[in-house]
Design a protein around this motif. Structure first.
Motif, mmCIF file in Angstrom:
data_model
loop_
_atom_site.group_PDB
_atom_site.id
_atom_site.type_symbol
_atom_site.label_atom_id
_atom_site.label_comp_id
_atom_site.label_asym_id
_atom_site.label_seq_id
_atom_site.Cartn_x
_atom_site.Cartn_y
_atom_site.Cartn_z
ATOM 1 N N VAL A 459 -36.173 24.223 10.763
ATOM 2 C CA VAL A 459 -36.682 25.560 10.464
ATOM 3 C C VAL A 459 -35.617 26.582 10.845
ATOM 4 O O VAL A 459 -35.022 26.504 11.933
ATOM 5 N N ARG A 460 -35.380 27.506 9.943
ATOM 6 C CA ARG A 460 -34.465 28.625 10.205
ATOM 7 C C ARG A 460 -35.093 29.868 9.607
ATOM 8 O O ARG A 460 -35.031 30.082 8.393
ATOM 9 N N GLY A 461 -35.741 30.683 10.455
ATOM 10 C CA GLY A 461 -36.470 31.836 9.948
ATOM 11 C C GLY A 461 -37.630 31.380 9.078
ATOM 12 O O GLY A 461 -38.481 30.604 9.502
ATOM 13 N N LYS A 462 -37.637 31.822 7.817
ATOM 14 C CA LYS A 462 -38.675 31.406 6.876
ATOM 15 C C LYS A 462 -38.260 30.190 6.058
ATOM 16 O O LYS A 462 -39.069 29.674 5.283
ATOM 17 N N GLU A 463 -37.019 29.740 6.237
ATOM 18 C CA GLU A 463 -36.541 28.576 5.504
ATOM 19 C C GLU A 463 -36.957 27.296 6.222
ATOM 20 O O GLU A 463 -36.979 27.230 7.449
ATOM 21 N N LYS A 464 -37.269 26.274 5.434
ATOM 22 C CA LYS A 464 -37.641 24.970 5.981
ATOM 23 C C LYS A 464 -37.001 23.874 5.142
ATOM 24 O O LYS A 464 -36.844 24.022 3.924
ATOM 25 N N TRP A 495 -30.206 25.271 12.710
ATOM 26 C CA TRP A 495 -31.629 25.136 12.419
ATOM 27 C C TRP A 495 -32.321 24.502 13.630
ATOM 28 O O TRP A 495 -31.763 23.610 14.272
#
Length: 727
Positions: A459-464, A495
């Protein structure tokens, strides 16, 4: 095959070395059984997706061997020397283009592109992607951009043609042109005109077959079902005297419910009511006494059909007159039933004629000519797109071949395109990490790789995204679902990673050697914990009993009959059966005899005691090590990539040496110093085990040479054992 190939061996597979332009030009001659991969996905890899999309000619999201071969041959045909594909580079030299029709056209397109930028660029001898991208943007915004899609803006000042294109978009849908604008192509235009011709042909047939009766037929058709419903209700009322009330208007309670609604004459509640109150033999009223929702349609029926065909002004219509009216317009109603369906027919003949004019063929020809004019500009645009493709292949084709035809980039540790990044977790780093779409589906195939895989949700912010990381060094004692780590992708972005699924397999021989002892210690710890928990529960029970006794001090005192009976019962419970004691004695004696016998035989080994200890260790750890060795021999990369959408052509083994390089454990850097741990345990486990082994060996040696005869019973002394063996 006349071309001489060079190979290297890695992963137990012979792999081709692609080092020259001739290798690329003759790639079709290489037997595909010698290719490492036969297909790969265009997404989920560390590679320029635009380049992959240009190679993926059928746009199915996968690149197969024939498409890669076609890309190689396409590039070689347009370059003077295929060695340019090996040299690579971010800019395409115009002098490197082939002296043929395609090469000269590309060179002309490149010069034209450079000339549109500025005077300095016009004299440049090479071209880059930035100039090509800018030219493509301008081409997409031009009125005729060569994509065969025309928009309303393409029609220019021709308002009639502009309106026609807008109407086709509305009825047939739109497609995006190169500039992203909504327009139409040949398919949409053809479908519209075919539908328009069908409607106008149907309209002309009605004029010839029905003449002036068409309006009457349409008026009859508009109310046909409701009029039939009314006369059917009246017939039922004639059949049964009480039926009229049931077949008539809704009950007052229903009408009161309508009163609470916002009513409309076009709404269903009113249109579903009968045309008029029902009674036996009643004619249909055509005036204001009919259902308000249908009065307009009934007025059209009266004006367009009843008056012209039946004659006279009528306020009512009997059932017999209705049947006569239907028979008069039956053939026209049959024509109405053949009306073409669709949005174009819904426009009506009058609107179509106003839009297209009286000459439908001329309107079709004008629009198709505009589409053809736009399509005619395609070659110039196509050459610009070809320039982009050739430049990308010059830059990217060789790296792709070294990650497809062979896995040279992977085995040379240069970073393969399927490697998603590096995972840091549990004091080690894992370089073999691939991106996966669904961990559950991926694990079904990837489990056959015989590798220890940890699926991590990153997970990185809203990215998955989800990755599968192979642990090929170290141990697995603290690898479990829920552990957190840090993942760095190929762009260097970090991430948060968390293990969500694990596929367990041996990592190394060392781990397999210690596994039985770890399992034994784990079992002992579990048993001790259970016994401790049981003992704690017993103590809690005793404390509870003691507390109960304290709170019942006012009960019968000692010496009373009740207290004596309680004491007797407690004594009975505490009494130990004599047979149990005897059984325990026999068991302990047998165990002691076995221990003495084993110890005696072990001591008799003398100088062979270390060999005996080694045999015991191998008997314990050998099976685990053998199983691990067999699985490590089968560990391979193929199933991991097959589960990600690749078509791997060989086993691609991950041996111990390669695995050790893919997962690195934490090590102090060279020249570093380390201070002692003030909180370290006083005695490490290894030292304890070593001390025990040393003591046992010394005791055995002392018994063997007779040093222990003075402290051992006669039965265990060395001389007694030798005498017993001689007898």
């Amino acid at each position: 095959m006349n071309h001489a190939w060079q190979f290297f061996r890695a992963g137990g597979v012979d792999q081709v070395l692609i080092t020259s332009g001739d290798d690329i030009a003759h790639l079709r001659e290489l037997d595909q059984k010698l290719w490492v991969a036969l297909a790969c996905p265009t997404r989920g890899t560390h590679f320029d997706p635009r380049t992959l999309d240009l190679i993926d000619t059928d746009h199915d999201g996968r690149i197969r061997a024939p498409e890669l071969l076609a890309a190689c041959e396409w590039a070689c045909e347009r370059l003077a020397d295929p060695q340019q594909l090996v040299r690579g580079g971010e800019r395409l030299a115009l002098a490197s283009l082939a002296d043929n029709e395609e090469g000269r056209a590309l060179a002309e397109a490149a010069r034209h592109t450079l000339a549109r930028l500025d005077e300095a660029q016009a004299k440049a001898s090479d071209i880059g992607l930035e100039a090509i991208a800018e030219r493509q943007q301008h081409l997409a915004e031009e009125r005729l951009n060569g994509d065969g899609i025309v928009t309303a803006a393409t029609a220019g000042d021709d308002t009639a043609l502009r309106g026609l294109i807008e109407q086709i978009v509305e009825t047939q849908g739109s497609v995006k042109d190169a500039g992203g604008e909504a327009g139409i192509g040949l398919d949409q235009a053809t479908a519209f005109f075919d539908a328009a011709e069908a409607l106008l042909a149907w309209h002309r047939q009605g004029q010839s077959d029905c003449g002036d009766m068409r309006s009457a037929a349409q008026a009859v058709d508009a109310v046909h079902d409701k009029v039939e419903d009314f006369f059917a209700r009246c017939r039922l009322a004639s059949y049964a005297a009480g039926a009229a009330e049931a077949l008539n208007l809704p009950a007052p309670e229903t009408l009161q419910g309508y009163a609470l609604q916002s009513l409309s004459l076009s709404a269903d509640p009113l249109r579903q009511l009968p045309l008029a109150p029902v009674s036996a033999g009643r004619p249909l009223p055509l005036d204001h006494s009919a259902n308000p929702a249908w009065q307009a349609a009934l007025q059209d029926l009266r004006k367009l059909a009843v008056a012209p065909l039946l004659g006279g002004e009528r306020d009512t219509l009997a059932e017999a007159e209705w049947q006569d009216l239907k028979s008069r317009v039956a053939h026209c109603r049959d024509w109405l039933s053949t009306r073409p369906p669709g949005k174009v027919a819904a426009l009506g003949a009058d609107k179509l004629l106003a839009l297209l004019g009286q000459d439908l063929a001329a309107s079709r020809a004008r629009l198709l000519a505009l589409i053809e004019e736009d399509t005619a500009a395609a070659p110039q645009h196509g050459y610009v797109n070809d320039l982009e493709k050739l430049l990308r292949l010059q830059r990217d084709l060789l790296p792709l071949l070294r990650n497809f035809v062979s896995f040279e980039a992977f085995y040379r540790r240069e970073g393969a395109i399927f490697q998603a990044g590096r995972l840091y977790l549990d004091g080690r780093s894992c370089d073999l990490a691939v991106q996966v779409a669904d961990a559950s589906q991926h694990a079904v195939i990837a489990g056959l790789a015989k590798a220890y895989l940890a699926y991590c949700e990153c997970v990185r912010g809203k990215e998955k995204m989800t990755i599968a990381a192979a642990f090929t060094a170290g141990d697995v004692d603290f690898l479990f679902v829920g552990r957190n780590g840090l993942f760095y992708d190929r762009e260097g972005r970090d991430w948060d990673a968390r293990i969500v699924k694990v596929i367990e397999n041996p990592i190394g021989i060392r781990q397999a050697f210690l596994l039985p002892y770890k399992k034994l210690l784990r079992m002992i710890e579990e048993q001790v914990a259970k016994r401790a928990a049981a003992g704690d529960a017993t103590q809690q029970g005793k404390l509870g009993g003691l507390a109960g006794q304290i709170t019942t001090l006012d009960k019968p005192a000692a010496g009373t009959p009740a207290a004596s009976a309680a004491a007797a019962a407690a004594a009975t419970q505490r009494r130990i059966d004599v047979g149990t004691v005897a059984a325990l004695g026999v068991a302990l004696g047998s165990i002691s005899a076995v221990i003495v016998g084993v110890f005696g035989k072990f001591i008799e080994l003398g100088w062979w005691i270390p060999v005996g200890l080694l045999g015991i260790v191998l008997a314990i750890s050998g099976p685990s090590m053998l199983i691990a060795w067999l699985k490590l021999r089968q560990r391979s990369l193929g199933p991991i990539l097959d589960a990600s959408g690749w078509a791997i052509n060989g086993r691609m083994r991950l041996n111990v040496r390669l695995g050790a390089s893919l997962s690195e454990e934490a090590k102090l850097p060279p020249g570093a110093s380390r201070k002692p741990d003030p909180y370290a345990e006083r005695h490490g486990t290894a030292w304890t085990v070593g001390a025990v082994v040393l003591v046992v060996a010394l005791l055995g040696l002392g018994w063997r040479v007779g040093w222990l005869n003075g402290v051992l019973p006669e039965a265990l002394q060395h001389g007694a054992a030798v005498a017993a063996a001689a007898k």
